[in-house]
Design an enzyme around this catalytic site. Sequence first.
Site: not given
Lengths: 231, 298
Positions: B32, B1-3, B149
């Site tokens: 995330r 996912m990652c932010g 993130t």
Amino acid sequence: MSKQTFDLAAQGLRELNSTLHALNGQTNQTAWDIINPKGSHAIAAGLDAPIDVTVHGSTGYYCAGMNKHATVRIKGSAGPGVAQNIMSGAVIVDGDASQYAGATGRGGMLVIKGNASSRCGISMKGINIIVHGNIGHMSAFMAQSGNLVVLGDAGDALGDSLYEARLFVRGSVKSLGADCIEKEMRPEHLELLAELLRQGEADGKARPEEFKRYGSARKLYNFNIDNADAY
Amino acid sequence: MCGIVGLFIKDPALEPKLGELLTDMLITMTDRGPDSAGIAIYSRAGDGLGKITVQSANPKRDFADLDKDLHNAIGQPVVMKIKSSHAVIELPLDQLDAARTAICALRPEVRVMSAGDSLEIYKEVGLPKEVADRFDLSKMKGTHGIGHTRMATESAVTTLGAHPFSTGSDQCLVHNGSLSNHNSLRRKLAREDILTETQNDTEVGAAYLTWKMREGDTLGEALESTVDDIDGFFTFVVGTKDGFGVIRDPIACKPAVMAETDQYVAFGSEYRALVNLPGIETARVWEPEPATVYFWNH
């Protein structure tokens, strides 16, 4: 009947959704204001009561997903998957909607007063979607039934692998997806469109005669050996 | 996912609050990407000065007397500030390359995170809040910054696998998505003498940009060619000395929201990341189009 206010920042999402879920069936608490949504996910998802919910601000993922009977108004923009898998009732977004708005919706209505992003109405199965602005690429991908009405323009690959949903676009279509073609606008379509525009709070903005209709060429329904290269 | 979060300040009055605003945005994106977090922040060094950010898994050993040793090696004044596992070394701008070479010789275990006249990169494994606290990110001032993130998919959860990745002097990249052709691209880049340190897909994306720019592309041109040469899902945000840029792959399923006011341009993977910015209620908020390069410069 009284109007209820729910402060999402103070009371939290679980409290909100369990409160609204508890209204299943008959209720006197028919009008709700949700304040401080701050882009939270899953606001007013899974409602199953004829209530009126107004969200004052923008929402995150999956607002009003799986909605039944309720009317949810978003006084802001909506994140990905607004009204995903809606069964009935209505969801009205005053601003823009992110990707896959109204995805897999089986009934009810989604109105987007701004623009919708990519994959609007993907795999729709009976929902009516009325977008006052533009829609992004891959919209109505594998759409099965229902109506998608777009007052503005559509992006690339509109209606790719379409089944029996009807697509009405007033502006330009950047490109049509596989098996999606322009179709003749007959009197019954103009009549349907007039009604959809009225329901979608857009009757003053556009006339049915300004739209083109797109639908399935029905060439991909069954496997045909001559189409093997397309797979 | 990652932010991903990014903030480009237009109104200098907001520059002292850059770290505070960006840290709040970063922490909002924790769910995330709870594995690791990183931030790239741009603040000009003094006149004629540049800076190098270095990282060590054993800072006590590696940073002890590093400034003195480096001063002896390059014969120029050196000022080092240690922040946990990272240290920022300020020195004359024309000595950056010499200092970088010297650091690698003096402390082989130390990794150079960034070099340039304004960029500092901090990244570590852990929850974004822990990482932000460790480096006191909320106190930092600057003109612009980007943060990430991480929820790892393509390689191990390590400090070096965290974002941002530096792509060249004062340039860095963060990524949400996953690249499919990173192994073949890594081999191709190695033949061009562009070497990567990890098995991470994003590092290959960063290395690709470094290569394109070495071959004469502008950053904008290099970003545009990612759409043809990089296979996979990506929303990239790149930081440069003067600003930041955004590009999404043509499918654009990795989310991106932007907001602009007279005071700033902001990027978030979700609108949630932007809700505490000043004046967000009246900001212009929109989603960047797929396969389109966006840039904001001072």
